[in-house]
Write a protein that holds these residues in place. Structure first.
Motif, mmCIF file in Angstrom:
data_model
loop_
_atom_site.group_PDB
_atom_site.id
_atom_site.type_symbol
_atom_site.label_atom_id
_atom_site.label_comp_id
_atom_site.label_asym_id
_atom_site.label_seq_id
_atom_site.Cartn_x
_atom_site.Cartn_y
_atom_site.Cartn_z
ATOM 1 N N ASN A 420 34.001 -8.172 -50.191
ATOM 2 C CA ASN A 420 33.912 -9.290 -49.247
ATOM 3 C C ASN A 420 32.549 -9.958 -49.372
ATOM 4 N N GLU A 421 32.500 -11.046 -50.133
ATOM 5 C CA GLU A 421 31.234 -11.747 -50.330
ATOM 6 C C GLU A 421 30.807 -12.550 -49.106
ATOM 7 N N SER A 422 31.689 -12.709 -48.140
ATOM 8 C CA SER A 422 31.342 -13.483 -46.939
ATOM 9 C C SER A 422 30.595 -12.649 -45.909
ATOM 10 N N ASP A 423 30.500 -11.342 -46.107
ATOM 11 C CA ASP A 423 29.767 -10.490 -45.174
ATOM 12 C C ASP A 423 28.277 -10.842 -45.244
ATOM 13 N N PRO A 424 27.689 -11.326 -44.147
ATOM 14 C CA PRO A 424 26.274 -11.746 -44.205
ATOM 15 C C PRO A 424 25.323 -10.586 -44.482
ATOM 16 N N ARG A 425 25.768 -9.364 -44.243
ATOM 17 C CA ARG A 425 24.889 -8.216 -44.479
ATOM 18 C C ARG A 425 24.929 -7.742 -45.930
ATOM 19 N N GLY A 426 25.857 -8.250 -46.719
ATOM 20 C CA GLY A 426 25.947 -7.861 -48.111
ATOM 21 C C GLY A 426 27.218 -7.091 -48.420
ATOM 22 N N LEU A 427 27.521 -6.960 -49.711
ATOM 23 C CA LEU A 427 28.751 -6.309 -50.144
ATOM 24 C C LEU A 427 28.812 -4.840 -49.740
ATOM 25 N N TYR A 428 27.663 -4.178 -49.753
ATOM 26 C CA TYR A 428 27.652 -2.730 -49.561
ATOM 27 C C TYR A 428 27.292 -2.317 -48.134
ATOM 28 N N ALA A 429 27.191 -3.276 -47.196
ATOM 29 C CA ALA A 429 26.749 -2.951 -45.844
ATOM 30 C C ALA A 429 27.694 -1.966 -45.165
ATOM 31 N N GLY A 430 28.997 -2.193 -45.292
ATOM 32 C CA GLY A 430 29.958 -1.285 -44.682
ATOM 33 C C GLY A 430 29.896 0.114 -45.269
ATOM 34 N N MET A 431 29.625 0.201 -46.563
ATOM 35 C CA MET A 431 29.517 1.505 -47.201
ATOM 36 C C MET A 431 28.261 2.236 -46.730
ATOM 37 N N ILE A 432 27.157 1.491 -46.532
ATOM 38 C CA ILE A 432 25.932 2.104 -46.014
ATOM 39 C C ILE A 432 26.162 2.632 -44.604
ATOM 40 N N ASP A 433 26.935 1.889 -43.792
ATOM 41 C CA ASP A 433 27.260 2.359 -42.443
ATOM 42 C C ASP A 433 28.026 3.674 -42.492
ATOM 43 N N ALA A 434 28.969 3.781 -43.428
ATOM 44 C CA ALA A 434 29.733 5.024 -43.556
ATOM 45 C C ALA A 434 28.843 6.176 -44.001
ATOM 46 N N LEU A 435 27.859 5.874 -44.857
ATOM 47 C CA LEU A 435 26.914 6.909 -45.282
ATOM 48 C C LEU A 435 26.066 7.373 -44.102
#
Length: 569
Positions: A420-435
């Motif tokens: 999702n390139e529209s995420d203002p936090r970046g492509l990997y933001a959701g993955m960092i949250d899961a980490l």
């Protein structure tokens, strides 16, 4: 005629096997009849075509454009009145790695044969000059492979190559701070283009915005652009696999890397536990058992020998415990039995105390973590799930179908994060949250994974990198199948590898982002704080509580009519 088995240079032409192609075969193909069995072996290295008065139009058919694939081709024209140079522009011939035209001279049409050797340009920047080389036919002049074929790709004649690329691919391709493109692949392409006389264009990403995978019988992403998007080469992170090798040509590998993992760091133990960390649980149990046995043993043996310095067991236990914490006793042992026991006890207590003190110094200043995961096997046994960005890599499917039980487990437990390139936090933001939530480990190509972590808001105590990698492979440039000029890339890339330039460029790319120095940085000296010394303060606090309870008990006991109990006499 088909010349076979001449793949090695300097192979004598007298040793070449010759097969015949009848004129009926060529006539059938020129009329579109493909029912005849093809005598053309796709493993052949040299093909000789005999021309008559017209061009063999079958060479331009879709069938032969797809299946007529040879590394080396000789075109022989005995019609001295026909200009065969246009024939050399047929793509089915031009894509041969080695290509040469042998043509009879008009001056010798009366029976004596002379030969022109013409080496045409692949890119068409220069018209094949039929007068380039002229040699009288002599078996000594054409005795080996090298004497017939000349290097068609000394350089690219100023050609413009089109590169299928994705600029977000550290450390191969990145956008530098000044806005220009940089990375290992960019440096390699610049060096090869300068040496081989070509320029190139590149793309920001693939036409379909995917990376490049084989799905439903078709290639996607950058590899799809390479097949049918008019691109000549892709320089992103693609490792050599059997599936890719069957569909594309590839260069000399220049990097060896796999997919790494970043895992959430385990939650540290409470700081007060550091007081007990110098010894393992087994050592603490051994100390406790020894403390219980030793007073009984000393008191019993001393009473038997009649030389005990303590009249009661309580006095003996107190003397033993005092010596364990380096407190002296008021009386010297009298008997040899009691002396030998106390001597062994004092030495034992000395070593235990010093061992505890030495280890406590380190334990007070270092974080106290539970055992961490150190291998893919341990990761598969852990409750952590795996997360990867869904950009079309082969890894998820390969893990799920792996014969290795640990890799297959990781594949089953893998979650794909939407691209999702529209995420203002970046492509990997959701993955960092899961980490951060300590539910997932993240996987990505090893070098790029470090960039993802560096650009996140993770602190050094939030994560650690797993040393193991999965599916390590050789990274190479990929070209359309049967690209005859890939050998020029191989030569130049091999020179860069042997000169150490690729290694230097990789180190510079890593260092420019601070990913190498951070790992080598020495820990600074840190003063002990209340956070580090929670254990001793917890003990003194417990001592205060116990003392208060004892005072209360004594006060209440003094109010009772009975005489207080005397423990030691």
């Amino acid at each position: 005629m088909i010349y076979e088995n001449s793949k090695y240079n300097n192979t004598p032409t007298s040793n070449l096997q010759i097969d015949a192609c009848s004129s009926e075969y060529f006539d059938a193909l020129s009329t579109g009849n493909q029912s005849l069995p093809s005598p053309i072996n796709q493993r052949s290295d040299i093909v000789a075509i005999v021309l008559s008065t017209t061009f063999p139009m079958w060479l331009n058919s879709d069938y032969h454009k797809k299946y007529w694939l040879f590394k080396s081709v000789i075109v022989v024209d005995f019609n001295s009145l026909m200009d065969s140079r246009d024939l050399m522009e047929y793509m089915v011939l031009k894509r041969a790695r080695d290509l040469v035209l042998l043509k009879a001279l008009p001056a010798y049409a009366d029976g004596e044969i002379a030969v022109h050797l013409c080496t045409p340009s692949y890119f068409g920047r220069r018209q094949p000059d039929i007068q380039t080389l002229c040699r009288q036919w002599d078996k000594n002049n054409f005795a080996s492979y090298d004497t017939i074929f000349e290097n068609r790709f000394r350089d690219f004649e100023g050609e413009v190559l089109h590169v299928a690329s994705d600029i977000d691919d550290f450390p191969l391709l990145i956008i530098a701070e000044n806005g220009s493109r940089a990375g290992i692949s960019k440096s390699i392409m610049d060096a090869v283009s300068s040496n081989s006389n070509f320029s190139y264009t590149s793309t920001i990403q693939s036409n379909d915005e995917l990376w490049g995978d084989f799905e439903d019988g078709c290639w996607t992403g950058l590899l799809k652009d390479l097949l049918d998007g008019g691109k000549n080469v892709t320089i992103n992170y693609f490792t050599l696999t059997e599936e890719r090798a069957n569909s594309f040509d590839f260069s000399v590998p220049f990097l060896f890397e796999g997919f790494g993992f970043v895992l959430p760091a385990p939650t540290p133990y409470p700081p007060w536990r550091r007081l007990f960390n110098p010894f393992s649980i087994n050592v603490w149990l051994g100390i406790l058992v020894t403390l219980l046995i030793m007073p009984v043993l000393i008191h019993f043996l001393a009473k038997m020998s009649g030389t005990s310095i303590c009249r009661t067991f309580g006095q003996t236990a107190l003397a033993v415990f005092k010596s364990f914490i380096w407190q002296g006793i008021t009386r010297q042992p009298k008997g040899d039995t009691e002396r030998s026991l106390y001597m062994a006890w004092w030495w034992w207590g000395f070593f235990i105390s010093y061992s505890y003190t030495s280890n406590l110094v380190a334990e007070l200043t270092l974080p106290d973590f539970p055992p961490i995961i150190t291998s893919v096997h341990e990761l598969a046994k852990s409750p952590l799930r795996i997360m990867m960005l869904d950009y079309g890599e082969f890894l998820p499917d390969t893990l799920r179908t792996s014969d290795d039980p640990d890799l297959r487990t990781l594949g089953v437990r893998m979650d794909l994060h939407p691209f999702n390139e529209s995420d203002p936090r970046g492509l990997y933001a959701g993955m960092i949250d899961a980490l951060k939530a300590r539910t997932h480990a993240i996987t990505e190509t090893s070098s790029y994974l470090r960039l993802v972590v560096r650009d996140s808001d993770l602190s050094p105590t939030d994560f650690f990198f797993l040393r193991d990698q999965v599916y390590p492979g050789s990274v190479a440039f990929f070209f359309p199948k049967y690209s005859p000029w890939k050998g020029k890339f191989d030569t130049d890339i091999q020179s860069l590898l042997e000169g150490g330039f690729v290694t230097k460029w990789r180190d510079e790319a890593m260092a420019s982002l601070g990913l190498m120095g951070a790992e080598l940085e020495e820990s600074s000296v840190e003063s002990l704080s209340l956070y580090h010394l929670q254990g001793p303060f917890v003990i003194i606090f417990i001592g205060w509580i116990l003392s208060f309870l004892v005072v209360v008990a004594e006060f209440l006991g003094s109010k009772l009519p009975c005489k207080p109990l005397t423990v030691f006499t």
